[in-house]
Design a protein around this motif. Structure first.
Motif, mmCIF file in Angstrom:
data_model
loop_
_atom_site.group_PDB
_atom_site.id
_atom_site.type_symbol
_atom_site.label_atom_id
_atom_site.label_comp_id
_atom_site.label_asym_id
_atom_site.label_seq_id
_atom_site.Cartn_x
_atom_site.Cartn_y
_atom_site.Cartn_z
ATOM 1 N N ILE A 410 0.858 -1.184 0.000
ATOM 2 C CA ILE A 410 0.000 0.000 0.000
ATOM 3 C C ILE A 410 0.894 1.233 0.000
ATOM 4 C CG2 ILE A 410 -1.760 1.298 1.250
ATOM 5 C CD1 ILE A 410 -2.680 -1.311 2.471
ATOM 6 N N ARG A 411 0.693 2.096 -0.941
ATOM 7 C CA ARG A 411 1.479 3.319 -1.047
ATOM 8 C C ARG A 411 0.566 4.506 -0.755
ATOM 9 N NH1 ARG A 411 6.421 2.412 -3.379
ATOM 10 N NH2 ARG A 411 6.684 0.393 -4.400
ATOM 11 N N LEU A 412 0.932 5.383 0.174
ATOM 12 C CA LEU A 412 0.150 6.533 0.578
ATOM 13 C C LEU A 412 0.824 7.810 0.110
ATOM 14 C CD1 LEU A 412 -0.629 5.485 4.259
ATOM 15 C CD2 LEU A 412 -2.125 5.274 2.282
ATOM 16 N N PRO A 413 0.027 8.881 -0.144
ATOM 17 C CA PRO A 413 0.637 10.179 -0.470
ATOM 18 C C PRO A 413 1.476 10.684 0.690
ATOM 19 C CG PRO A 413 -1.704 10.150 -0.992
ATOM 20 C CD PRO A 413 -1.430 8.903 -0.224
ATOM 21 N N LEU A 414 2.375 11.585 0.361
ATOM 22 C CA LEU A 414 3.270 12.103 1.391
ATOM 23 C C LEU A 414 2.513 12.855 2.471
ATOM 24 C CD1 LEU A 414 6.195 13.360 -0.861
ATOM 25 C CD2 LEU A 414 6.078 11.246 0.469
ATOM 26 N N ASP A 415 1.408 13.537 2.110
ATOM 27 C CA ASP A 415 0.657 14.343 3.070
ATOM 28 C C ASP A 415 -0.380 13.545 3.838
ATOM 29 O OD1 ASP A 415 2.119 16.367 2.082
ATOM 30 O OD2 ASP A 415 0.541 17.155 0.755
ATOM 31 N N ALA A 416 -0.601 12.280 3.446
ATOM 32 C CA ALA A 416 -1.673 11.508 4.074
ATOM 33 C C ALA A 416 -1.216 10.993 5.431
ATOM 34 C CB ALA A 416 -2.071 10.336 3.173
ATOM 35 N N PRO A 417 -2.132 11.003 6.431
ATOM 36 C CA PRO A 417 -1.773 10.453 7.748
ATOM 37 C C PRO A 417 -1.693 8.936 7.690
ATOM 38 C CG PRO A 417 -4.080 11.052 7.717
ATOM 39 C CD PRO A 417 -3.516 11.519 6.401
ATOM 40 N N LEU A 418 -0.847 8.347 8.554
ATOM 41 C CA LEU A 418 -0.729 6.907 8.616
ATOM 42 C C LEU A 418 -1.967 6.315 9.254
ATOM 43 C CD1 LEU A 418 2.983 6.560 9.762
ATOM 44 C CD2 LEU A 418 2.063 6.292 7.457
ATOM 45 N N PRO A 419 -2.371 5.100 8.867
ATOM 46 C CA PRO A 419 -3.556 4.482 9.476
ATOM 47 C C PRO A 419 -3.367 4.301 10.967
ATOM 48 C CG PRO A 419 -2.892 3.311 7.479
ATOM 49 C CD PRO A 419 -1.812 4.299 7.773
ATOM 50 N N GLY A 420 -4.389 4.709 11.729
ATOM 51 C CA GLY A 420 -4.331 4.564 13.170
ATOM 52 C C GLY A 420 -3.611 5.686 13.883
ATOM 53 N N SER A 421 -3.050 6.642 13.132
ATOM 54 C CA SER A 421 -2.329 7.739 13.778
ATOM 55 C C SER A 421 -3.314 8.832 14.188
ATOM 56 C CB SER A 421 -1.274 8.315 12.822
ATOM 57 O OG SER A 421 -1.910 8.847 11.677
ATOM 58 N N LYS A 422 -3.030 9.538 15.274
ATOM 59 C CA LYS A 422 -3.872 10.605 15.788
ATOM 60 C C LYS A 422 -3.298 11.948 15.390
ATOM 61 C CE LYS A 422 -5.403 7.911 19.775
ATOM 62 N NZ LYS A 422 -5.502 7.870 21.246
ATOM 63 N N GLY A 423 -4.155 12.946 15.385
ATOM 64 C CA GLY A 423 -3.695 14.292 15.034
ATOM 65 C C GLY A 423 -3.817 14.542 13.555
ATOM 66 N N LYS A 424 -3.405 15.701 13.175
ATOM 67 C CA LYS A 424 -3.524 16.120 11.785
ATOM 68 C C LYS A 424 -2.274 15.783 11.010
ATOM 69 C CE LYS A 424 -6.749 19.820 12.912
ATOM 70 N NZ LYS A 424 -7.068 21.239 12.778
ATOM 71 N N PRO A 425 -2.381 15.641 9.711
ATOM 72 C CA PRO A 425 -1.224 15.247 8.905
ATOM 73 C C PRO A 425 -0.136 16.292 8.969
ATOM 74 C CG PRO A 425 -3.012 15.963 7.492
ATOM 75 C CD PRO A 425 -3.577 15.868 8.873
ATOM 76 N N LYS A 426 1.068 15.812 8.813
ATOM 77 C CA LYS A 426 2.225 16.696 8.813
ATOM 78 C C LYS A 426 2.240 17.506 7.525
ATOM 79 C CE LYS A 426 7.226 16.639 9.381
ATOM 80 N NZ LYS A 426 8.428 15.797 9.535
ATOM 81 N N PRO A 427 2.523 18.811 7.589
ATOM 82 C CA PRO A 427 2.525 19.624 6.368
ATOM 83 C C PRO A 427 3.548 19.123 5.369
ATOM 84 C CG PRO A 427 2.718 20.981 8.345
ATOM 85 C CD PRO A 427 2.859 19.591 8.780
ATOM 86 N N SER A 428 3.207 19.266 4.095
ATOM 87 C CA SER A 428 4.135 18.866 3.042
ATOM 88 C C SER A 428 5.294 19.851 2.967
ATOM 89 C CB SER A 428 3.400 18.805 1.700
ATOM 90 O OG SER A 428 2.963 20.101 1.343
ATOM 91 N N LYS A 429 6.287 19.512 2.181
ATOM 92 C CA LYS A 429 7.467 20.367 2.042
ATOM 93 C C LYS A 429 7.100 21.716 1.425
ATOM 94 C CE LYS A 429 10.791 16.576 1.680
ATOM 95 N NZ LYS A 429 11.849 15.976 0.855
ATOM 96 N N GLN A 430 6.135 21.713 0.487
ATOM 97 C CA GLN A 430 5.742 22.963 -0.155
ATOM 98 C C GLN A 430 5.073 23.902 0.848
ATOM 99 O OE1 GLN A 430 6.548 23.883 -3.105
ATOM 100 N NE2 GLN A 430 5.456 25.824 -3.136
ATOM 101 N N ILE A 431 4.196 23.319 1.702
ATOM 102 C CA ILE A 431 3.523 24.145 2.702
ATOM 103 C C ILE A 431 4.525 24.682 3.713
ATOM 104 C CG2 ILE A 431 1.793 24.119 4.537
ATOM 105 C CD1 ILE A 431 0.263 22.051 2.945
ATOM 106 N N GLN A 432 5.476 23.824 4.120
ATOM 107 C CA GLN A 432 6.492 24.280 5.063
ATOM 108 C C GLN A 432 7.322 25.409 4.466
ATOM 109 O OE1 GLN A 432 8.723 20.840 6.121
ATOM 110 N NE2 GLN A 432 7.096 19.938 7.388
ATOM 111 N N LYS A 433 7.592 25.306 3.186
ATOM 112 C CA LYS A 433 8.377 26.352 2.523
ATOM 113 C C LYS A 433 7.623 27.687 2.522
ATOM 114 C CE LYS A 433 10.920 27.250 -1.740
ATOM 115 N NZ LYS A 433 11.270 26.715 -3.092
ATOM 116 N N GLU A 434 6.293 27.637 2.216
ATOM 117 C CA GLU A 434 5.497 28.847 2.211
ATOM 118 C C GLU A 434 5.423 29.469 3.611
ATOM 119 O OE1 GLU A 434 1.770 27.770 0.627
ATOM 120 O OE2 GLU A 434 2.518 27.448 -1.433
ATOM 121 N N GLN A 435 5.327 28.619 4.657
ATOM 122 C CA GLN A 435 5.281 29.133 6.016
ATOM 123 C C GLN A 435 6.563 29.882 6.362
ATOM 124 O OE1 GLN A 435 4.448 25.819 8.525
ATOM 125 N NE2 GLN A 435 2.337 25.579 7.804
ATOM 126 N N LYS A 436 7.709 29.319 5.951
ATOM 127 C CA LYS A 436 8.981 29.977 6.233
ATOM 128 C C LYS A 436 9.069 31.340 5.547
ATOM 129 C CE LYS A 436 11.627 25.756 7.030
ATOM 130 N NZ LYS A 436 12.762 24.926 6.583
#
Length: 529
Positions: A410-436
């Motif tokens: 099973i291959r998941l997108p980079l921004d998708a949360p892992l199954p069973g994980s809590k919280g919100k997905p980790k921001p992608s590299k592009q979003i992190q770049k815009e935040q900086k």
């Protein structure tokens, strides 16, 4: 030109007395005439008449020279326990060899279970690794025609190898055909060595326990790792080991050493067949198998120990030497050893307890090699160094280890949360770049000192934009790091209350904090811009 392996198999063997082309003459034994009669059977169907005779558990015809009488049987329950232990060792060979080699040695001294002996010999000798490293090599050699010079000699020797064993009882049978294939393949694999007559019984013993291809690679390991140089043209290695054996005998049995020295009997007269055939043509068959079990595990020191034990108990007391007054009587005594000293339990116990180590053998080898060079010059054949047993061979030639490569189903997108994980997905590299980038822009704006007009407008904006009137943010477009919004809202609320009570310096500092968050007061900041 001799046939390598055709539809009719190898050519008919020549007369038993013909030994031309071999490098040493191994005695055909007292059963040579009977072996020729047995070999005159023309086909397997004619040989089936011998199937009516009783066959012992080793495959020999009962009543023949190779067969044995009553043997000490291992209880079935004990045998099954040993098989289970050996299966675990064979399935985890590297771990056992690296961390529990002493345990392997003890179990080889007790004897390998017959059902696993062939497989264990392959693992101990490294023949299994050789086969894996050279896939298809034996088939390639098997299909090659071979050198007629060696094929003629091999064919003449086929019927001499254990003629009373069910595998080799008939001329042209499957046993003789496989023996021919293995020996011919070795002459092609090592053309500089060719064929030596003493290799035939070695290969025959291996064929009794494994198929032809596996037997070939075990033969290669014996010739190259356990007994290197034994089967070369000049037989220099066996001559050196004869001197080593004689020197070690002085420490093990001074009486036997003194007698052989007085009679001026060269070690080659009695130890050549012992060592080159690994006692396969000397000892009772149950003793042969036990010696080979230890030999594959511990190396050539077992061959030396067996030879020393035989010499010690055959010539090691004045009473035994009374019947050995001359060279002839002494050699005959060594050729017809007492069955008692060759009996399985007695011989194995004596071999295990004899204190002869690899270090002693190697030290004596250096001494004898120096003497050889002083008297005869340099060795003409350069043999590889001898390896003492299974552990040394494994360290020199480790087996291939497959690399583990992950292949997720099973291959998941980079921004998708892992199954069973809590919280919100980790921001992608592009979003992190815009935040900086936004943080850099905000920092640059804060570094500029505010003008008097900006101070007045920001003060008015603080009163005009109460926190309860701010519209809630859309959760879809919310900042990926919402934990920072709570401190910002709290800082704005406190700054609005302190504008009426604090001094100008605190007011300016708190005003900068308000101006750093454009979402809280959009109208004044857009006006100032």
């Amino acid at each position: 030109m001799a046939k390598s392996r055709g539809e009719n198999g190898p050519r008919a063997p020549a007369a038993a007395g013909s030994l031309s082309g071999t490098r040493e003459s191994l005695a055909p034994g007292p059963d040579a005439t009977a072996a020729d009669e047995l070999s005159s059977l023309g086909s397997d169907s004619e040989a089936n008449g011998f199937a009516e005779r009783r066959i012992d558990k080793f495959g020999f015809i009962v009543g023949s020279q190779g067969a044995e009488g009553a043997l000490e049987e291992v209880p079935l329950e004990v045998l099954r326990q040993r098989e289970s232990k050996w299966l675990d060792m064979l399935n985890n060979r590297d771990k056992w060899m690296a961390k529990k080699h002493k345990k392997i040695r003890l179990r080889c001294q007790k004897g390998i279970p017959p059902s696993l002996r062939g497989r264990a010999w392959q693992y101990l000798s490294g023949g299994k690794v050789k086969l894996q490293q050279n896939p298809g090599k034996f088939d390639e050699l098997d299909m090659s025609p071979g050198d007629p010079k060696w094929l003629d000699v091999i064919e003449r020797d086929l019927h001499r190898q254990f003629p009373f064993h069910e595998m080799f009882v008939s001329r042209g049978g499957h046993g003789q055909q496989d023996l021919f294939r293995v020996l011919k393949a070795y002459t092609l694999y090592r053309p500089e060595e060719g064929y030596c007559q003493a290799q035939a019984p070695i290969a025959a013993v291996l064929l009794m326990h494994m198929p032809a291809e596996q037997a070939f690679w075990c033969l290669v390991q014996i010739c190259e790792k356990y007994l290197p140089g034994y089967y070369s043209e000049k037989l220099e290695a066996i001559q050196l080991d004869g001197e080593i054996l004689f020197s070690l005998l002085q420490k093990v049995s001074p009486v036997a050493h003194k007698h052989l020295s007085r009679q001026k009997i060269d070690p080659l007269l009695y130890m050549t067949e012992w060592f080159m055939c690994a006692f396969a043509r000397t000892l009772p068959w149950s003793s042969v198998l036990r010696v080979w079990d230890m030999f594959f595990c511990e190396g050539v020191k077992i061959i030396f120990r067996v030879g020393l034990v035989l010499l010690k108990h055959a010539l090691g007391s004045p009473e035994k030497l009374k019947a050995c007054q001359g060279q002839y009587e002494t050699i005959e005594r060594l050729r017809s050893l007492s069955p008692k000293i060759m009996q399985e339990a007695f011989l194995v116990q004596e071999v295990v307890e004899l204190p002869v180590t690899e270090r002693q053998i190697e030290r004596e080898h250096l001494i004898q090699l120096r003497r050889w060079q002083e008297t005869r010059g340099e060795l003409q054949s350069c043999s590889p160094p001898r390896l003492h047993g299974a552990k040394a061979i494994l360290e020199a030639e480790p087996g291939p280890r497959p690399t583990l490569q992950p292949s997720p189903s099973i291959r998941l997108p980079l921004d998708a949360p892992l199954p069973g994980s809590k919280g919100k997905p980790k921001p992608s590299k592009q979003i992190q770049k815009e935040q900086k980038e936004q943080q850099k822009q905000a920092k640059g704006y804060l570094d500029k000192p505010p003008t008097p007009n900006q101070t007045k407008m920001a003060s008015a904006a603080g009163d005009a934009c109460p926190p309860q009137d701010v519209a809630p943010k859309d959760p879809v477009h919310q900042d990926p790091a919402p934990q920072d919004s709570a401190p910002q809202d709290s800082a704005h609320h406190h700054s609005r209350e302190s504008l009426t009570s604090q001094e100008n310096e605190e007011t300016e500092e708190l005003r900068r904090k308000d101006e750093a968050d454009p979402d809280l007061c959009p109208e004044p900041l857009s006006y100032l811009s």
